[in-house]
Scaffold this motif. Structure first.
Motif, short mmCIF file in Angstrom:
data_model
loop_
_atom_site.label_atom_id
_atom_site.label_comp_id
_atom_site.label_asym_id
_atom_site.label_seq_id
_atom_site.Cartn_x
_atom_site.Cartn_y
_atom_site.Cartn_z
N PRO A 2 82.05 79.91 21.94
CA PRO A 2 83.35 80.52 21.62
C PRO A 2 84.54 79.79 22.21
O PRO A 2 85.62 79.77 21.62
N ASP A 3 84.38 79.20 23.40
CA ASP A 3 85.49 78.49 24.01
C ASP A 3 85.87 77.24 23.22
O ASP A 3 87.01 76.76 23.30
N LEU A 4 84.90 76.68 22.48
CA LEU A 4 85.17 75.50 21.67
C LEU A 4 85.55 75.87 20.23
O LEU A 4 85.91 74.99 19.44
N ASN A 5 85.44 77.17 19.91
CA ASN A 5 85.79 77.66 18.57
C ASN A 5 86.64 78.92 18.69
O ASN A 5 86.23 79.99 18.22
N PRO A 6 87.79 78.85 19.33
CA PRO A 6 88.60 80.05 19.56
C PRO A 6 89.01 80.71 18.25
O PRO A 6 89.47 80.06 17.32
N GLY A 7 88.81 82.04 18.21
CA GLY A 7 89.19 82.81 17.03
C GLY A 7 88.25 82.70 15.85
O GLY A 7 88.48 83.32 14.81
N ASN A 8 87.16 81.95 16.00
CA ASN A 8 86.20 81.76 14.90
C ASN A 8 85.08 82.79 15.06
O ASN A 8 84.15 82.61 15.83
N GLU B 12 79.41 84.82 16.18
CA GLU B 12 78.18 85.49 15.76
C GLU B 12 77.00 84.52 15.77
O GLU B 12 75.89 84.89 16.15
N LYS B 13 77.25 83.29 15.36
CA LYS B 13 76.19 82.27 15.39
C LYS B 13 75.75 82.03 16.82
O LYS B 13 74.55 81.89 17.10
N PHE B 14 76.70 81.98 17.75
CA PHE B 14 76.38 81.76 19.16
C PHE B 14 75.49 82.89 19.70
O PHE B 14 74.52 82.64 20.42
N LYS B 15 75.80 84.14 19.33
CA LYS B 15 74.99 85.28 19.78
C LYS B 15 73.59 85.21 19.19
O LYS B 15 72.59 85.48 19.88
N ALA B 16 73.49 84.85 17.90
CA ALA B 16 72.19 84.78 17.25
C ALA B 16 71.33 83.68 17.87
O ALA B 16 70.11 83.85 18.06
N ILE B 17 71.95 82.55 18.21
CA ILE B 17 71.23 81.45 18.84
C ILE B 17 70.68 81.89 20.19
O ILE B 17 69.53 81.61 20.54
#
Length: 329
Positions: free
Chosen positions: A38-44, A49-54
């Protein structure tokens, strides 16, 4: 084939096959976690959601026991009666009277199913005087009291994930190892075995260390180092050398994160010239190390001995090099 509501194929989430080794799964996870952080994709929101699933997929597949259970129980999604409402709740591994066909119709969705078969039910926990989280059985009212004060958290406490910040010096972030974390939420102090090669913005997930059995997310900060400067996965340093070392070259000792190593200076090295020590940089998400960049600084001594002054005078008398010969005036 029947659909399993909310079913998630963890192998597909990570983009690996069922035969992929645990070590390769770890490498893939670290690469994807950095890509979708999320820090590298702010507001995305999609990246979040992809980060949580991973993270959820890695939590299951990185543990051999949980991975084996997941592989076994996901075979049941296509069996008849999966959504039967007349059956009692099945227990993991219970196949009595039904051969290998187990009816899991009591599970309302995949979340409930995977929580049950992977043992992720809420448990009562006891907080002791040492602030160490331990699992405890229900209190026996007929058991005499002990001298150790303890209280039991109600098992129905709302499960909640929490976040904490952890600042780690570069040397310890590189090596990994035990770090102590104190949580502001409830005052607990945890000793955590951290992975090597941590970086600012990285999120480390600690399962069931949140509130009521939720998860704890540690947000890592690695502050700038006074000597080692990170340039991506390379590490840049400035190395002071003497005029004699610059002219003649030779072996010098260079500090690295692994300790002192020897590097051969080429004769006639220039101030500001950058030399490279291969594979002495910082590890990336796949564990591959960058290089260490060594920038040369030629330092002129302020105080010299009479013998040194005599030698420099002799050199001045015989030297042929004139650095001002090509000035455009």
């Amino acid at each position: 084939m029947q659909d399993l509501r909310n079913f998630r194929d963890y192998y597909e989430v990570l983009g690996v096959s069922r035969e992929t080794s645990n070590e390769e799964i770890k490498k893939v996870f670290r690469r994807l976690a950095r890509q979708y952080h999320p820090d590298l994709n702010p507001g995305n929101k999609e990246a979040e959601e992809k980060f949580k699933a991973i993270g959820e997929a890695y939590e299951v597949l990185s543990d051999q026991t949980r991975r084996a259970e997941y592989d076994q129980y996901t075979k049941y999604w296509n069996q008849p009666g999966f959504w039967s409402k007349q059956t009692t709740r099945a227990k993991p591994g219970d196949s009595r009277g039904n051969g290998n066909k187990v009816d899991y119709g009591a599970f309302p969705d995949f979340n409930n199913f995977v929580d049950q078969v992977l043992g992720r039910r809420k448990q009562a926990r006891t907080a002791t005087a040492d602030d160490e989280p331990v699992t405890t059985a229900p209190r026996d009212p007929f058991r005499p009291g002990t001298t150790k004060a303890a209280y039991t958290v109600n098992a129905r406490t709302t499960r909640r994930d929490i976040e904490a910040k952890l600042t780690i010096p570069l040397e310890r972030a590189y090596e990994g190892g035990l770090e102590r974390v104190r949580l502001q939420e409830d005052g607990r102090s945890l000793e955590v075995n951290m992975p090597p090669g941590m970086y600012t913005g990285q999120i480390v997930r600690l399962r069931e260390q949140g509130i009521g059995g939720g998860d704890l997310y540690l947000k890592i900060t690695v502050p700038p180092h006074p000597y080692f400067k990170l340039e991506g996965n390379d590490i840049a340093i400035q190395l002071p050398i003497t005029p004699v070392e610059a002219i003649l070259g030779g072996a010098v000792e260079v500090p690295t994160l692994d300790g002192l190593v020897q590097m051969n200076l080429p004769p006639g090295v220039r101030a500001g010239q950058r030399l490279r020590l291969a594979k002495k940089g910082y590890p990336d998400a796949d564990g591959e190390r960058g290089d260490q960049i060594v920038e040369i600084q030629i330092v002129v001594p302020r105080n010299i001995s009479p013998e040194e002054r005599d030698l420099y005078e002799k050199i001045r008398q015989i030297e042929t090099f004139n650095p001002r010969a090509d000035l455009p005036i």
